[in-house]
Design a protein around this motif. Structure first.
Motif, PDB file in Angstrom:
ATOM      1  N   TYR A 289       1.480  16.075  -1.678  1.00 24.20           N
ATOM      2  CA  TYR A 289       2.358  14.888  -1.580  1.00 24.20           C
ATOM      3  C   TYR A 289       3.442  14.873  -0.549  1.00 24.20           C
ATOM      4  CZ  TYR A 289       5.597  11.684  -3.423  1.00 24.20           C
ATOM      5  OH  TYR A 289       6.649  10.715  -3.707  1.00 24.20           O
ATOM      6  N   LEU A 290       3.971  16.038  -0.218  1.00 20.66           N
ATOM      7  CA  LEU A 290       5.056  16.096   0.646  1.00 20.66           C
ATOM      8  C   LEU A 290       4.300  16.106   2.149  1.00 20.66           C
ATOM      9  CD1 LEU A 290       7.606  18.717  -0.463  1.00 20.66           C
ATOM     10  CD2 LEU A 290       7.928  16.400  -0.521  1.00 20.66           C
ATOM     11  N   TYR A 291       3.179  16.758   2.193  1.00 17.43           N
ATOM     12  CA  TYR A 291       2.610  16.713   3.617  1.00 17.43           C
ATOM     13  C   TYR A 291       2.272  15.362   3.940  1.00 17.43           C
ATOM     14  CZ  TYR A 291      -0.850  18.604   7.202  1.00 17.43           C
ATOM     15  OH  TYR A 291      -1.247  18.960   8.412  1.00 17.43           O
ATOM     16  N   GLY A 292       1.717  14.515   3.087  1.00 17.53           N
ATOM     17  CA  GLY A 292       1.372  13.173   3.149  1.00 17.53           C
ATOM     18  C   GLY A 292       2.437  12.261   3.488  1.00 17.53           C
ATOM     19  N   ASN A 293       3.655  12.467   2.681  1.00 13.04           N
ATOM     20  CA  ASN A 293       4.553  11.603   2.884  1.00 13.04           C
ATOM     21  C   ASN A 293       5.354  12.016   4.556  1.00 13.04           C
ATOM     22  OD1 ASN A 293       5.938   9.762   0.892  1.00 13.04           O
ATOM     23  ND2 ASN A 293       4.979  11.469  -0.399  1.00 13.04           N
TER      24      ASN A 293
ATOM     25  N   LEU B  22       0.901  -1.092  -0.017  1.00 14.45           N
ATOM     26  CA  LEU B  22       0.015   0.036   0.007  1.00 14.45           C
ATOM     27  C   LEU B  22       0.838   1.156   0.080  1.00 14.45           C
ATOM     28  CD1 LEU B  22      -2.880  -0.945   2.559  1.00 14.45           C
ATOM     29  CD2 LEU B  22      -3.039  -0.664   0.050  1.00 14.45           C
ATOM     30  N   TYR B  23       2.000   1.254   0.758  1.00 10.58           N
ATOM     31  CA  TYR B  23       3.034   2.363   0.757  1.00 10.58           C
ATOM     32  C   TYR B  23       3.455   2.680  -0.801  1.00 10.58           C
ATOM     33  CZ  TYR B  23       6.691   5.411   2.273  1.00 10.58           C
ATOM     34  OH  TYR B  23       7.557   6.402   2.452  1.00 10.58           O
ATOM     35  N   VAL B  24       3.747   1.455  -1.462  1.00 13.57           N
ATOM     36  CA  VAL B  24       4.359   1.750  -2.900  1.00 13.57           C
ATOM     37  C   VAL B  24       3.047   2.312  -3.642  1.00 13.57           C
ATOM     38  CG1 VAL B  24       5.085   0.651  -4.970  1.00 13.57           C
ATOM     39  CG2 VAL B  24       6.139   0.124  -2.773  1.00 13.57           C
ATOM     40  N   LEU B  25       1.976   1.699  -3.382  1.00 14.45           N
ATOM     41  CA  LEU B  25       0.968   2.349  -4.141  1.00 14.45           C
ATOM     42  C   LEU B  25       0.466   3.683  -4.109  1.00 14.45           C
ATOM     43  CD1 LEU B  25      -1.630   1.531  -6.138  1.00 14.45           C
ATOM     44  CD2 LEU B  25      -2.797   0.922  -4.193  1.00 14.45           C
ATOM     45  N   THR B  26       0.636   4.203  -2.782  1.00 14.19           N
ATOM     46  CA  THR B  26       0.420   5.508  -2.563  1.00 14.19           C
ATOM     47  C   THR B  26       1.421   6.308  -3.088  1.00 14.19           C
ATOM     48  OG1 THR B  26      -0.354   4.913  -0.260  1.00 14.19           O
ATOM     49  CG2 THR B  26       0.483   7.019  -0.342  1.00 14.19           C
ATOM     50  N   GLN B  27       2.786   6.018  -3.063  1.00 16.25           N
ATOM     51  CA  GLN B  27       3.936   6.805  -3.867  1.00 16.25           C
ATOM     52  C   GLN B  27       3.439   6.884  -5.253  1.00 16.25           C
ATOM     53  OE1 GLN B  27       6.019   8.460  -1.906  1.00 16.25           O
ATOM     54  NE2 GLN B  27       4.982   7.796  -0.195  1.00 16.25           N
TER      55      GLN B  27
ATOM     56  N   LEU C 297      -5.501   6.573   1.342  1.00 18.48           N
ATOM     57  CA  LEU C 297      -4.275   5.585   1.409  1.00 18.48           C
ATOM     58  C   LEU C 297      -3.404   6.399   2.664  1.00 18.48           C
ATOM     59  CD1 LEU C 297      -3.353   4.784  -2.112  1.00 18.48           C
ATOM     60  CD2 LEU C 297      -4.090   3.210  -0.193  1.00 18.48           C
ATOM     61  N   VAL C 298      -3.130   7.510   2.864  1.00 18.96           N
ATOM     62  CA  VAL C 298      -2.310   8.116   3.386  1.00 18.96           C
ATOM     63  C   VAL C 298      -2.865   8.058   5.261  1.00 18.96           C
ATOM     64  CG1 VAL C 298      -1.280  10.221   4.529  1.00 18.96           C
ATOM     65  CG2 VAL C 298      -0.906   9.927   2.190  1.00 18.96           C
TER      66      VAL C 298
END
Length: 242
Positions: free
Chosen positions: A60-64, A11-16, A213-214
């Motif tokens: 994107y950065l916030y989520g990561n 799921l982490y790869v899918l999120t990226q 996802l995040v």
């Protein structure tokens, strides 16, 4: 390997992939359908920095940054704290630039300026930025500034987690309103779903998927990072010096 950890990695790869696709499509959208990027000499093109930088920074950065502890679970907690703060700072810088470009595009518009801060998108967007900024300051003071007692950090954590996620969800909601507003104002045949309209809708769907996802990865108990021995040793050292 723990099955939950395998699921997390997938799921982490899918999120990226979702997040990077989202950024590429926003760049394509403004490049192919709205003339690309520009400066203050062309306010309509300067505006295009706004959705691009908000997507990169405030989504994107916030989520990561939210996922950094679970995504890099074998890294020392002190390093993760600094990385978490650094990613947040990068997101904040891009967000400030994005805000400047949208105010410039309104104030410098011809033949007359466009009013600011009248839409729900602008209200919620600015609210999300304020929450994000207060979160950053509070988190920096609580978890990075020296001399803060451990019991204060523990008491602060639930609020830090809640408002971090709340600000992120608010950013997603604001982005959905913003891209819809742009599509309605700038695509005359939006109701007929031209290519620009379809792309706008796809970007909006990706915002939702990325956000979902995040939030899921950040709140699922099975994916929580387990403390490393170094973390425990560091906590003991800090407690002994307080």
């Amino acid at each position: 390997m723990d099955p939950a950890l395998i699921n997390f990695k997938v799921l982490y790869v899918l999120t990226q992939l979702c997040g990077l696709t989202m950024i590429v499509l926003v760049g394509t959208w403004i490049g192919q359908h709205f003339g690309g990027l520009g400066g203050t000499a062309n306010p309509s093109l300067e505006f295009n920095w706004h959705p691009l930088f908000m997507t990169i920074g405030f989504i994107y950065l916030y989520g990561n940054s939210i996922l950094i502890y679970r995504g890099f679970r074998t890294t020392r907690k002190k390093t993760l704290k600094l990385t978490h703060a650094s990613i947040h700072m990068g997101a904040f810088i891009l967000t400030v630039i994005a805000l400047k470009t949208v105010f410039d595009s309104h104030n410098l518009a011809k033949p007359q300026p466009i009013p600011n801060m009248y839409s729900l998108h602008s209200w919620l967007g600015l609210s999300a930025v304020i929450i994000f900024s207060l979160q950053y300051v509070a988190g920096f003071v609580a978890y990075l500034a020296p001399g803060i007692r451990e019991n204060y950090k523990i008491a602060m954590m639930p609020f830090h987690i809640y408002f971090g996620l709340f600000g992120f969800v608010l950013a997603i909601a604001s982005a959905l309103m913003g891209i819809t507003e742009k599509a309605i104002f700038a695509i005359p045949t939006y109701s007929a779903l031209p290519a620009a309209g379809v792309l706008a809708n796809i970007i909006g769907v990706l915002y939702v998927i990325f956000g979902a996802l995040v939030v899921y990865l950040a709140t699922e108990p099975a994916y929580k990072r387990k403390a490393l021995p170094e973390d425990t040793a560091l906590l003991s050292t800090n407690s002994a010096t307080e």
